[in-house]
Write an enzyme that holds these catalytic residues in place. Structure first.
Site, mmCIF file in Angstrom:
data_model
loop_
_atom_site.group_PDB
_atom_site.id
_atom_site.type_symbol
_atom_site.label_atom_id
_atom_site.label_comp_id
_atom_site.label_asym_id
_atom_site.label_seq_id
_atom_site.Cartn_x
_atom_site.Cartn_y
_atom_site.Cartn_z
ATOM 1 N N ALA A 45 0.807 -1.224 0.000
ATOM 2 C CA ALA A 45 0.000 0.000 0.000
ATOM 3 C C ALA A 45 0.837 1.269 0.000
ATOM 4 O O ALA A 45 0.327 2.360 -0.220
ATOM 5 C CB ALA A 45 -0.924 -0.001 1.220
ATOM 6 N N ARG A 97 10.243 7.541 -3.044
ATOM 7 C CA ARG A 97 11.595 7.730 -3.595
ATOM 8 C C ARG A 97 11.735 7.267 -5.046
ATOM 9 O O ARG A 97 12.750 7.500 -5.682
ATOM 10 C CB ARG A 97 12.622 7.054 -2.694
ATOM 11 N N LYS A 124 4.342 2.148 -6.847
ATOM 12 C CA LYS A 124 5.633 1.454 -6.830
ATOM 13 C C LYS A 124 5.545 -0.022 -7.211
ATOM 14 O O LYS A 124 6.323 -0.494 -8.041
ATOM 15 C CB LYS A 124 6.269 1.585 -5.444
ATOM 16 N N THR A 150 4.032 -0.186 8.222
ATOM 17 C CA THR A 150 3.891 -1.616 7.907
ATOM 18 C C THR A 150 3.054 -2.366 8.943
ATOM 19 O O THR A 150 2.319 -3.291 8.602
ATOM 20 C CB THR A 150 5.274 -2.279 7.773
ATOM 21 N N GLU A 159 15.177 0.287 12.934
ATOM 22 C CA GLU A 159 15.141 0.948 11.623
ATOM 23 C C GLU A 159 16.305 1.927 11.531
ATOM 24 O O GLU A 159 16.731 2.493 12.551
ATOM 25 C CB GLU A 159 13.809 1.691 11.453
ATOM 26 N N ASN A 202 13.414 0.484 -3.153
ATOM 27 C CA ASN A 202 12.931 1.756 -2.608
ATOM 28 C C ASN A 202 13.167 2.913 -3.577
ATOM 29 O O ASN A 202 12.481 3.915 -3.517
ATOM 30 C CB ASN A 202 13.594 2.056 -1.265
ATOM 31 N N TYR A 257 7.489 -3.474 -48.521
ATOM 32 C CA TYR A 257 6.445 -3.375 -47.510
ATOM 33 C C TYR A 257 5.322 -4.337 -47.888
ATOM 34 O O TYR A 257 4.723 -4.218 -48.957
ATOM 35 C CB TYR A 257 5.885 -1.945 -47.401
ATOM 36 N N ARG A 303 3.715 0.269 -67.648
ATOM 37 C CA ARG A 303 4.825 1.220 -67.727
ATOM 38 C C ARG A 303 4.622 2.040 -68.991
ATOM 39 O O ARG A 303 4.139 1.507 -69.985
ATOM 40 C CB ARG A 303 6.124 0.462 -68.009
HETATM 41 C C1 UD1 Z 1 10.825 -2.288 5.851
HETATM 42 C C2 UD1 Z 1 11.182 -2.718 7.270
HETATM 43 C C3 UD1 Z 1 12.688 -2.871 7.375
HETATM 44 C C4 UD1 Z 1 13.168 -3.870 6.347
HETATM 45 C C5 UD1 Z 1 12.701 -3.520 4.940
HETATM 46 C C6 UD1 Z 1 12.969 -4.657 3.993
HETATM 47 C C7 UD1 Z 1 9.475 -1.740 8.718
HETATM 48 C C8 UD1 Z 1 9.173 -0.655 9.668
HETATM 49 N N1 UD1 Z 1 10.707 -1.733 8.198
HETATM 50 O O1 UD1 Z 1 11.442 -1.019 5.630
HETATM 51 O O2 UD1 Z 1 13.060 -3.300 8.675
HETATM 52 O O3 UD1 Z 1 14.592 -3.956 6.367
HETATM 53 O O4 UD1 Z 1 11.278 -3.261 4.920
HETATM 54 O O5 UD1 Z 1 12.770 -4.297 2.663
HETATM 55 O O6 UD1 Z 1 8.651 -2.588 8.477
HETATM 56 N N2 UD1 Z 1 3.551 -0.583 3.222
HETATM 57 C C9 UD1 Z 1 2.180 -0.603 3.335
HETATM 58 N N3 UD1 Z 1 1.565 0.334 4.133
HETATM 59 C C10 UD1 Z 1 2.266 1.259 4.829
HETATM 60 C C11 UD1 Z 1 3.680 1.270 4.706
HETATM 61 C C12 UD1 Z 1 4.292 0.329 3.898
HETATM 62 O O7 UD1 Z 1 1.502 -1.431 2.721
HETATM 63 O O8 UD1 Z 1 1.630 2.058 5.548
HETATM 64 C C13 UD1 Z 1 4.192 -1.585 2.319
HETATM 65 C C14 UD1 Z 1 4.975 -0.929 1.213
HETATM 66 O O9 UD1 Z 1 4.147 -0.760 0.057
HETATM 67 C C15 UD1 Z 1 6.100 -1.910 0.978
HETATM 68 C C16 UD1 Z 1 6.282 -2.619 2.317
HETATM 69 O O10 UD1 Z 1 5.108 -2.342 3.068
HETATM 70 O O11 UD1 Z 1 5.763 -2.851 -0.016
HETATM 71 C C17 UD1 Z 1 7.506 -2.105 3.063
HETATM 72 O O12 UD1 Z 1 7.355 -0.715 3.324
HETATM 73 P P1 UD1 Z 1 8.550 0.321 3.152
HETATM 74 O O13 UD1 Z 1 8.028 1.674 3.500
HETATM 75 O O14 UD1 Z 1 9.202 0.168 1.842
HETATM 76 O O15 UD1 Z 1 9.524 -0.153 4.310
HETATM 77 P P2 UD1 Z 1 11.107 -0.044 4.375
HETATM 78 O O16 UD1 Z 1 11.473 1.324 4.811
HETATM 79 O O17 UD1 Z 1 11.723 -0.571 3.149
HETATM 80 CA CA CA Z 2 10.928 -1.121 1.166
#
Ligand code: UD1
Ligand code: CA
Length: 479
Positions: A29, A34, A41, A98, A171, A244, A383, A457
């Site tokens: 979600a 980035r 994404k 997450t 994190e 990312n 063609y 022709r």
């Molecule tokens: C997350 C982990 C990190 C890990 C990394 C691995 C957390 C807090 N951190 O960081 O420890 O090393 O993944 O790749 O979990 N998403 C949602 N809803 C939200 C936020 C995120 O569905 O509200 C989804 C994103 O679409 C993505 C996944 O969760 O597919 C991970 O989220 P992202 O924000 O990319 O986390 P990272 O900072 O990469």
């Molecule tokens: Ca990620």
């Protein structure tokens, strides 16, 4: 099998009693800020498939009964792009982290289950790793994938006991300099017991640098309360590569292409320079085929045995028989080619084109929505659009089917064994019978019966000595 059924089993010599059901949640979600993209994404393609599609396939291969995908940012676009009947879409209206994303599936789970939690942006995960993860979760409380990374970058760091159980996940935004030296990272892939995990998620607070509800904090809390979380370590750390930003995307794309090339080479395909060939995931190549550098084989392309595809050729959804040679810089899209055909260099076959066995098209020949029979030759500069050409017919250099009258497209029919003279314009709809000929430079607007010669022709006029006289006059004037 009912989901609350219990099984009793011996795995790795350990007696386990756990729910037998296996489900997956894919977190997809997030905004992916980035990437700086108008496209959500998880829809960005790597090696020809949206990254979410790769994760879905891994979940299916692991044998999940239910797959939930949490969508939010661009939810409609994601649902439309990924047409999957076996998926339950769950909406996370606000992306609060997450942990908050995972909470969204709680009301959908009707019975205890082992829950594989996957990240939509970590697409290199394999079904084998998920299998190991499930075994880990069923022998303890839960499990998570970790890896030792040379450049851990922005990935969360995993602190564990010397015995290898989780202590806490930190994190990067919240980590101390000392913690950042730890190169063991969290891949963002877990197997967790549901509904127990939701008790820990309910207590989450956004007291961190990002003001988010971290799933990782719930695991740290579970570990603190004595829950045994097994760390499943990756032999190849690249499986944990997440996406990312666009640099990550290119790196993951590269890994997937390399995996595909290695698979094909194992099956007996020569890829002369695997780092300079693009062969997407769904492509099939028969053994003893040779792929030169700079070739792209994309979409549902299928090559038979003993084909050669030379430098710079680009094929999408092209079906080739055996022993076909594609010369350099040819472009083939949505076509079917028989055995022992030869194409290019610099040829273009557009959608709906069919070449039967031993047919040949040469340089600067374009074929669209046409069928070339067995042994047909169009060797130079032609063609051929909306046409049917019978076997062994020769199309001379510069042959053009004039298929478009400004409003509609019309068909050209050429029989077997015909000879179309160089620079013939065929004004469609028109037909040329079996064994007929057209004179070079003719504009053919009426049907030509079998065996006839059609020539159109102006009669040639020859004026003896004219050129000599004219040149002499010019030269004397100049002096
Ligand atoms: C997350 C982990 C990190 C890990 C990394 C691995 C957390 C807090 N951190 O960081 O420890 O090393 O993944 O790749 O979990 N998403 C949602 N809803 C939200 C936020 C995120 O569905 O509200 C989804 C994103 O679409 C993505 C996944 O969760 O597919 C991970 O989220 P992202 O924000 O990319 O986390 P990272 O900072 O990469
Ligand atoms: Ca990620």
């Amino acid at each position: 099998m009912t989901t609350d059924e219990q099984n009793s089993d011996h795995e790795n010599g350990v007696h386990v009693t756990k729910p037998v059901s296996l489900s997956a949640v894919i977190l997809a979600a997030g905004k992916g800020t980035r990437l700086r993209s108008a496209l959500p994404k998880v829809l960005h393609a790597v090696a020809g498939r949206p990254m979410l599609e790769w994760v879905l396939r891994a979940a299916r291969a692991a044998g999940c009964e239910h797959i939930y995908v949490v969508v939010g940012h661009g939810a409609d676009q994601v649902r439309t792009a990924i047409e999957a009947e076996d998926v339950t879409w769950v909406e996370q209206r606000q992306q609060l982290g997450t942990g908050h994303a995972l909470v969204q599936v709680a009301s959908h789970l009707k019975a205890p289950t082992t829950l594989l939690v996957l990240s939509g942006d970590v697409p290199l995960v394999t079904a084998e790793t998920l299998d190991r993860l499930v075994v880990g979760a069923r022998t303890g409380w839960g499990s998570m994938v970790v890896a030792e990374m040379e450049e851990p970058g922005s990935l969360g760091r995993v602190m564990a006991t010397p015995g290898g159980t989780l202590e806490r996940i930190v994190e990067v935004a919240d980590a101390t300099g000392e913690e950042l030296k730890n190169r063991r990272i969290n891949a963002g892939i877990y197997a967790l017991p549901a509904p127990e995990i939701f008790e820990f998620l309910a207590d989450l607070k956004p007291d961190n640098a990002k003001r988010e509800l971290y799933l990782t904090d719930a695991l740290t809390a579970a570990a603190a309360q004595g829950r045994d979380l097994a760390l499943v370590s990756l032999a190849a750390a690249e499986e944990a590569f997440g996406i990312n930003d666009r640099r990550d995307l290119a790196r993951v794309h590269g890994v997937l292409l390399r995996r595909k090339a290695e698979e094909l080479m194992t099956e007996g395909v020569t890829i002369l320079d695997p780092s300079h060939a693009v062969i997407e995931a769904d492509v099939e190549v028969g053994r003893d085929s040779v792929i030169h550098p700079g070739v792209s084989l994309t979409g549902g392309t299928r090559l038979g045995e003993g084909c050669t595809v030379h430098q710079g050729a680009w094929l999408e959804d092209a079906r080739l028989g055996d022993r076909v040679v594609v010369e350099p810089y040819s472009v083939l899209e949505g076509v079917v080619v028989g055995n022992a055909c030869s194409i290019g260099p610099f040829a273009r076959m557009r959608p709906g084109s069919v070449m039967k066995d031993r047919a040949k098209i040469g340089n600067f020949v374009e074929i669209k929505n046409s069928e070339l029979g067995e042994g047909v030759k169009a060797s130079h500069l032609a063609y051929v659009g909306d046409a049917t050409v019978g076997e062994d017919t020769n199309l001379g250099a510069g042959t053009i089917t004039c298929n478009y009258d400004g409003v509609s497209k019309h068909r050209t029919k050429i029989g077997k064994g015909a000879f179309i003279g160089s620079d013939t314009m065929l004004i469609a709809p028109v037909s040329v019978g079996d064994g007929a000929m057209t004179g070079a430079g003719s504009v053919i607007s009426k049907d030509v019966p079998p065996g006839a010669l059609a020539i159109e022709r102006a009669e040639q006029k020859t004026v003896p000595g004219y050129a000599d006289r004219k040149l002499k006059r010019r030269k004397t004037r100049k002096q």
